[in-house]
Design a protein around this motif. Structure first.
Motif, mmCIF file in Angstrom:
data_model
loop_
_atom_site.group_PDB
_atom_site.id
_atom_site.type_symbol
_atom_site.label_atom_id
_atom_site.label_comp_id
_atom_site.label_asym_id
_atom_site.label_seq_id
_atom_site.Cartn_x
_atom_site.Cartn_y
_atom_site.Cartn_z
ATOM 1 N N LEU A 50 0.830 -1.207 0.000
ATOM 2 C CA LEU A 50 0.000 0.000 0.000
ATOM 3 C C LEU A 50 0.865 1.257 0.000
ATOM 4 N N ILE B 100 2.171 1.893 -3.466
ATOM 5 C CA ILE B 100 1.111 2.447 -4.318
ATOM 6 C C ILE B 100 0.832 3.897 -3.948
ATOM 7 N N ARG C 95 -7.573 4.873 -1.241
ATOM 8 C CA ARG C 95 -6.815 3.632 -1.424
ATOM 9 C C ARG C 95 -6.835 2.767 -0.169
#
Length: 372
Positions: free
Chosen positions: A164, A167, A173
């Motif tokens: 995560l 990203i 998200r």
């Protein structure tokens, strides 16, 4: 995706004193479970028979780890927010390994240089070295100490969080990540595939996801989707917690693990309710040196309390009342853990802090988290 306005109770100092207290309570709960219920080989007798009045409550201490997992979801997301993967990895390594290595040395030394027998993992030097990586379960090597099992869950959570972080951590998200993880956990639970279970952790994912959702609520305010994740995590956690307690009862018998299903449900509900109050800013404590010390002592206490029990209980139990032995051992474990925090763990962390803080100070709040 719409982000709610940041509430006034959401603080940006990166330190929540109430979490220091909750972490310490979680560690004491685990200690109480081990000392007063689980460690029959340490006492030479069933602890539940030595402490019958406390056993039904101490048995619930097995769920202290579950509280750690919810707190971890909350604070690890807080730690990751605004950081690159390198800074995130460094913060986790410095937080997790120094005290762990010291505890591993203590375990190895205890069995190598004393006559201690209780809880002996009977490992070779090479297997202790494998334990130093913290990846021993992946490599099929026995944990040097029983409490190390939860660190493997924490490590896998960190690896998922690293994805995560790569990203990019944003409100939307994180919501997507939590939703995907919950669905995958539910699927893994239904399929029962070993490899999928290792990756997705269906029994622990609900706690981590709920903690992350609660941090979103703390940081950005209430919204229906984060609360949906919290409720879903709570519902899935009830199943996980009951299964874990039932497994313990199956091995030891209800007489030696006198914990009812209702008490498990109440305990998990209290854990989620307490964390929800933290997220909403209702449960707030003024930061103090005492709370900071309790928070810092938590991780060493989790790691070292079994070593202290093996070292102290057998020689004392034949001379003193069990209640006095339990009290002395608990105080000794807390004192040793504070010394590890103050004179080993904290100085090591300070060695790594200045450069990282200089690079990250404009972006990331200073914080301390517990993994447990």
């Amino acid at each position: 995706m719409h982000q709610p306005n940041r509430p006034r109770h959401a603080r940006g100092d990166g330190r929540l004193a109430e979490l220091d207290l909750l972490r310490f309570i979680a560690a004491l709960a685990v200690l109480a479970f081990h000392y007063l219920v689980a460690y029959a080989s340490v006492w030479g007798d069933r602890p539940a028979e030595l402490f019958p009045a406390l056993a039904p409550f101490a048995g619930l201490g097995i769920l202290g780890v579950e509280l750690f997992f919810v707190i971890s979801g909350f604070v690890i997301l807080m730690s990751a927010w605004g950081r690159g993967v390198g800074a995130f990895a460094r913060s986790r390594l410095v937080r997790l390994y120094p005290a762990y290595w010291l505890s591993l040395l203590a375990v190895a030394g205890l069995y190598a240089f004393t006559g201690a027998k209780a809880l002996d993992p009977k490992l070779s030097a090479g297997e202790y070295l494998v334990n130093a990586t913290m990846f021993q379960r992946l490599l099929g090597v026995t944990d040097a100490a029983g409490v190390y099992w939860s660190l493997w869950a924490e490590l896998r959570f960190y690896l998922l969080m690293a994805i995560l972080v790569i990203i990019g951590v944003t409100y939307g998200r994180v919501l997507a990540f939590c939703g995907i993880w919950l669905v995958a956990a539910l699927g893994a639970e239904l399929l029962g595939n070993d490899l999928l279970n290792q990756i997705v952790m269906p029994r622990y994912a609900p706690y981590f996801v709920a903690g992350m959702a609660l941090y979103l609520i703390h940081k950005h305010g209430s919204a229906w989707l984060p609360w949906l994740y919290v409720v879903a995590g709570w519902a899935m956690s009830l199943h996980s917690a009951l299964e874990r307690v039932h497994g313990r009862i199956k091995v030891a018998g209800f007489k030696n693990m006198p914990v009812s299903d209702l008490s498990v449900i109440i305990t998990i509900t209290v854990v989620f309710a307490a964390m929800a109050l933290v997220a909403l800013g209702v449960l707030r404590l003024r930061p103090s040196r005492v709370l900071t010390a309790l928070g810092g002592t938590t991780y060493p206490l989790y790691l070292f309390h079994s070593v202290v029990a093996v070292a102290l209980v057998p020689p004392l139990v034949s001379r003193l009342d069990p209640w006095l032995v339990a009290t002395i051992t608990t105080l000794a474990a807390v004192l040793l853990s504070y010394l590890v925090y103050a004179f080993a763990e904290r100085p090591i962390q300070r060695l790594f802090r200045p450069g990282a803080r200089a690079a990250l100070a404009p972006v990331v709040p200073r914080e301390r988290v517990n993994s447990g």
